[in-house]
Design a protein around this motif. Structure first.
Motif, PDB file in Angstrom:
ATOM      1  N   TYR A  82       0.847  -1.317  -0.249  1.00 39.89           N
ATOM      2  CA  TYR A  82       0.201  -0.055   0.031  1.00 39.89           C
ATOM      3  C   TYR A  82       0.931   1.128   0.076  1.00 39.89           C
ATOM      4  O   TYR A  82       2.024   1.294   0.588  1.00 39.89           O
ATOM      5  N   GLN A 126       1.993   4.330   1.525  1.00 33.50           N
ATOM      6  CA  GLN A 126       1.990   4.970   2.583  1.00 33.50           C
ATOM      7  C   GLN A 126       1.921   6.676   2.365  1.00 33.50           C
ATOM      8  O   GLN A 126       1.027   6.972   3.216  1.00 33.50           O
ATOM      9  N   GLN A 143      -2.790   3.522   4.195  1.00 32.02           N
ATOM     10  CA  GLN A 143      -2.511   2.611   5.427  1.00 32.02           C
ATOM     11  C   GLN A 143      -3.770   2.422   5.960  1.00 32.02           C
ATOM     12  O   GLN A 143      -3.845   1.038   6.579  1.00 32.02           O
ATOM     13  N   ILE A 164      -4.741  -1.826   6.601  1.00 26.47           N
ATOM     14  CA  ILE A 164      -4.981  -2.242   8.244  1.00 26.47           C
ATOM     15  C   ILE A 164      -6.300  -2.875   8.327  1.00 26.47           C
ATOM     16  O   ILE A 164      -6.417  -3.865   8.918  1.00 26.47           O
ATOM     17  N   LEU A 201       1.773  -6.576   5.666  1.00 20.98           N
ATOM     18  CA  LEU A 201       1.594  -5.284   5.024  1.00 20.98           C
ATOM     19  C   LEU A 201       3.270  -4.522   4.843  1.00 20.98           C
ATOM     20  O   LEU A 201       3.777  -4.532   5.513  1.00 20.98           O
ATOM     21  N   PRO A 228       4.712  -1.285   3.288  1.00 21.52           N
ATOM     22  CA  PRO A 228       4.301   0.056   2.628  1.00 21.52           C
ATOM     23  C   PRO A 228       5.554   0.630   1.363  1.00 21.52           C
ATOM     24  O   PRO A 228       6.638   0.140   1.589  1.00 21.52           O
TER      25      PRO A 228
END
Length: 87
Positions: A10, A12, A17, A21, A43, A45
């Motif tokens: 994803y 950032q 984010q 999540i 996850l 970034p």
């Protein structure tokens, strides 16, 4: 039972984010008890607007290709499809 590995990359700087999540949390709620120690969610970034989801190493969603964010339902459908293929 097959293992379940989910990787969410994803952006950032783009503020993706919270969505990553939330998606991870929902998938843990839906699959965590079923897979227990045979499940991982990672996850990662990144930047450049990316939001991709991989299941067992295979890309199942790309924000660039879809031009939108994924729904939990479509990610779950992709997971179930891949699990059925290896069962």
């Amino acid at each position: 039972m097959p293992k379940l590995s989910i990787r969410i990359t994803y952006c950032q700087p783009c503020g993706h984010q919270p969505h990553a999540i939330q998606l991870a949390n929902q998938l843990l709620g839906d699959y965590g008890m079923r897979f227990n120690r045979d499940m991982e969610i990672v996850l990662v970034p990144v930047d450049k607007g990316e939001f991709d989801v991989f299941v067992n190493g295979e890309k199942v969603f790309s924000r660039y290709e879809a031009q939108r964010m994924p729904t939990v339902e479509e990610i779950k459908a992709a997971i179930e499809q891949r699990l059925a293929a290896v069962s």
